[in-house]
Design a protein around this motif. Structure first.
Motif, PDB file in Angstrom:
ATOM      1  N   SER A  93       0.837  -1.204   0.000  1.00 49.41           N
ATOM      2  CA  SER A  93       0.000   0.000   0.000  1.00 49.41           C
ATOM      3  C   SER A  93       0.868   1.247   0.000  1.00 49.41           C
ATOM      4  O   SER A  93       0.619   2.197  -0.755  1.00 49.41           O
ATOM      5  N   LEU A  94       1.910   1.236   0.826  1.00 48.39           N
ATOM      6  CA  LEU A  94       2.831   2.375   0.869  1.00 48.39           C
ATOM      7  C   LEU A  94       3.590   2.520  -0.446  1.00 48.39           C
ATOM      8  O   LEU A  94       3.829   3.637  -0.923  1.00 48.39           O
ATOM      9  N   ALA A  95       3.968   1.378  -1.048  1.00 48.45           N
ATOM     10  CA  ALA A  95       4.668   1.426  -2.338  1.00 48.45           C
ATOM     11  C   ALA A  95       3.791   2.057  -3.407  1.00 48.45           C
ATOM     12  O   ALA A  95       4.262   2.848  -4.238  1.00 48.45           O
ATOM     13  N   THR A  96       2.496   1.731  -3.384  1.00 45.76           N
ATOM     14  CA  THR A  96       1.571   2.314  -4.355  1.00 45.76           C
ATOM     15  C   THR A  96       1.441   3.811  -4.151  1.00 45.76           C
ATOM     16  O   THR A  96       1.377   4.587  -5.117  1.00 45.76           O
ATOM     17  N   ILE A  97       1.408   4.246  -2.895  1.00 47.09           N
ATOM     18  CA  ILE A  97       1.317   5.676  -2.604  1.00 47.09           C
ATOM     19  C   ILE A  97       2.583   6.399  -3.066  1.00 47.09           C
ATOM     20  O   ILE A  97       2.518   7.520  -3.594  1.00 47.09           O
ATOM     21  N   VAL A  98       3.739   5.757  -2.893  1.00 46.57           N
ATOM     22  CA  VAL A  98       4.994   6.353  -3.374  1.00 46.57           C
ATOM     23  C   VAL A  98       4.962   6.499  -4.892  1.00 46.57           C
ATOM     24  O   VAL A  98       5.358   7.541  -5.442  1.00 46.57           O
ATOM     25  N   VAL A 102       5.315  10.042  -6.896  1.00 41.52           N
ATOM     26  CA  VAL A 102       6.347  10.281  -7.910  1.00 41.52           C
ATOM     27  C   VAL A 102       5.715  10.688  -9.235  1.00 41.52           C
ATOM     28  O   VAL A 102       6.139  11.665  -9.881  1.00 41.52           O
ATOM     29  N   LEU A 103       4.691   9.957  -9.659  1.00 39.48           N
ATOM     30  CA  LEU A 103       4.005  10.298 -10.906  1.00 39.48           C
ATOM     31  C   LEU A 103       3.368  11.683 -10.824  1.00 39.48           C
ATOM     32  O   LEU A 103       3.416  12.464 -11.780  1.00 39.48           O
ATOM     33  N   LEU A 347      -0.471  14.295   1.320  1.00 33.60           N
ATOM     34  CA  LEU A 347       0.350  14.263   0.121  1.00 33.60           C
ATOM     35  C   LEU A 347       0.018  15.424  -0.809  1.00 33.60           C
ATOM     36  O   LEU A 347       0.909  16.035  -1.406  1.00 33.60           O
ATOM     37  N   ALA A 348      -1.252  15.736  -0.922  1.00 32.37           N
ATOM     38  CA  ALA A 348      -1.675  16.843  -1.791  1.00 32.37           C
ATOM     39  C   ALA A 348      -1.149  18.181  -1.256  1.00 32.37           C
ATOM     40  O   ALA A 348      -0.699  19.033  -2.023  1.00 32.37           O
ATOM     41  N   LYS A 349      -1.219  18.367   0.065  1.00 29.48           N
ATOM     42  CA  LYS A 349      -0.702  19.603   0.659  1.00 29.48           C
ATOM     43  C   LYS A 349       0.800  19.732   0.433  1.00 29.48           C
ATOM     44  O   LYS A 349       1.305  20.810   0.098  1.00 29.48           O
ATOM     45  N   TRP A 350       1.511  18.608   0.600  1.00 30.60           N
ATOM     46  CA  TRP A 350       2.965  18.627   0.391  1.00 30.60           C
ATOM     47  C   TRP A 350       3.293  18.966  -1.054  1.00 30.60           C
ATOM     48  O   TRP A 350       4.183  19.780  -1.337  1.00 30.60           O
ATOM     49  N   LEU A 351       2.561  18.359  -1.986  1.00 27.57           N
ATOM     50  CA  LEU A 351       2.799  18.612  -3.399  1.00 27.57           C
ATOM     51  C   LEU A 351       2.473  20.058  -3.754  1.00 27.57           C
ATOM     52  O   LEU A 351       3.190  20.697  -4.534  1.00 27.57           O
ATOM     53  N   ALA A 352       1.397  20.596  -3.165  1.00 30.34           N
ATOM     54  CA  ALA A 352       1.006  21.984  -3.443  1.00 30.34           C
ATOM     55  C   ALA A 352       2.093  22.953  -2.954  1.00 30.34           C
ATOM     56  O   ALA A 352       2.456  23.902  -3.659  1.00 30.34           O
TER      57      ALA A 352
END
Length: 360
Positions: A93-98, A102-103, A347-352
């Protein structure tokens, strides 16, 4: 024509058009028909100037029902399967989130898609929940919806093609999860599990309204309900009709927010969306090879369905007609679903923030 008559005519047209799309989608064996049908119908009406209006309370209630559906999936058999190999399920599950992160970073850097659209659009699982959460966290829910439901269709097609390649018989006509009409649609649920579900949903709705955070309507029933059900304290049952109405509400909510300009822009960036989605499907397919190796005795089709990025409907359809491990597939999908719902906002906040620093 008065405003009241115009609203009635709009909703009658929406119901009629959505019914047509639902019938066509179900005839084509497409998953999430009760999401896609109303959404497409609402888009058609919205871009033609007859925009259906859905009160915000119904969206909050729909989130609460979706949260209860997630919690209800955690039955005794699923708990046993997850407990037996929880390290593997958590790791993958964590690998999928990574992979998703990345994408999303790559897509955002290229400027193909605006803001945090990529992270919400690529999040594997709970498409309707991701659309609603994206809206609350400032992303364009219309772009996210286009990406999420395109992913659902592509994952379903890929899974069906794989099943046909390995020689499975014809697919069944009934789908039992996430937006399609099950055979027991009109069956009355057991009273106590139904009341427990209503109480759980009401708690989520109340907290969401009181806190001003609509996402609480999803998070509270999903996580509190899953914990209580795993502990054996409650047993939740969500009537299929209620679940179907929740899916329809989400579809109308998203579709009615489209304009002609937004639709044209969404279609213009569709190639970029498809490239990102296909990359996600390919990477998860590669991940399934390792998943099968770490769980001895797991056949390739089971591993692929367990790792497929969303499209749990298609996984259930194919699994019901094949010699695969359905509990293993559901355990993997459910574990990832909880991680995605919990991690996507952060994750969205970090990416933003990352994107803003780069642009600044």
């Amino acid at each position: 024509m008065s405003d009241g008559m115009r609203r009635v005519a709009t909703w009658l047209a929406l119901i009629a058009l959505a019914s047509v799309f639902i019938v066509l989608l179900r005839a084509a064996e497409m998953p999430a028909a009760f999401l896609l049908g109303p959404m497409v119908a609402a888009i058609v009406l919205a871009v033609s100037g007859a925009r259906p209006r859905l009160p915000r309370f119904f969206i909050i209630a729909a989130q609460a029902v979706l949260g209860c559906l997630i919690a209800a999936a955690l039955d005794d058999e699923l708990v046993h399967v997850i407990a037996a190999s929880w390290e593997i399920f958590v790791a993958f599950s964590l690998a999928t989130i990574v992979i998703t992160a990345v994408l999303a970073v790559l897509v955002t850097r290229t400027g193909w898609l605006p803001g945090t659209t990529a992270i919400w659009g690529l999040s594997p699982g709970a498409a309707s929940a991701m659309v609603l959460l994206a809206d609350e966290y400032g992303a364009d829910k219309r772009m996210v919806a286009m990406m999420q439901y395109s992913r659902i269709v592509l994952v379903a097609i890929a899974a069906i093609l794989l099943a046909k390649v390995v020689g499975l018989p014809g697919l069944p006509s009934q789908v039992t999860t996430a937006g399609n009409l099950p055979p027991q649609w009109f069956t009355l649920p057991p009273l106590m599990p139904f009341l427990e579900m209503l109480l759980l949903a009401a708690s989520g709705i109340a907290i969401a309204i009181y806190s001003g955070k609509a996402s609480a309507a999803l998070f509270v029933p999903a996580f509190a309900g899953a914990a209580l059900q795993a502990a054996g304290a409650i047993h939740i049952t969500v009537p299929p009709m209620l679940a179907t109405l929740a899916f329809c509400a989400v579809g109308v909510y998203v579709g009615s927010s489209f304009t002609r300009e937004v639709l044209v822009h969404s279609l213009r960036v569709m190639p970029a969306m498809l490239v990102a989605i296909l990359a996600m499907i390919l990477l998860c397919g590669l991940l399934s090879l390792l998943f099968g190796l770490l769980l001895p005795g797991t056949d390739p089709l089971t591993a692929y369905l367990a790792m497929s990025p969303g499209g749990i409907d298609a996984a259930v359809i194919i699994a019901s007609q094949a010699s695969v491990s359905l509990p293993l597939i559901l355990a993997s999908q459910f574990t990832r679903l909880l991680f995605v719902i919990a991690g996507a906002p952060t994750l969205a906040k970090w990416l933003a923030r990352r994107h803003q620093r780069r642009m600044g």
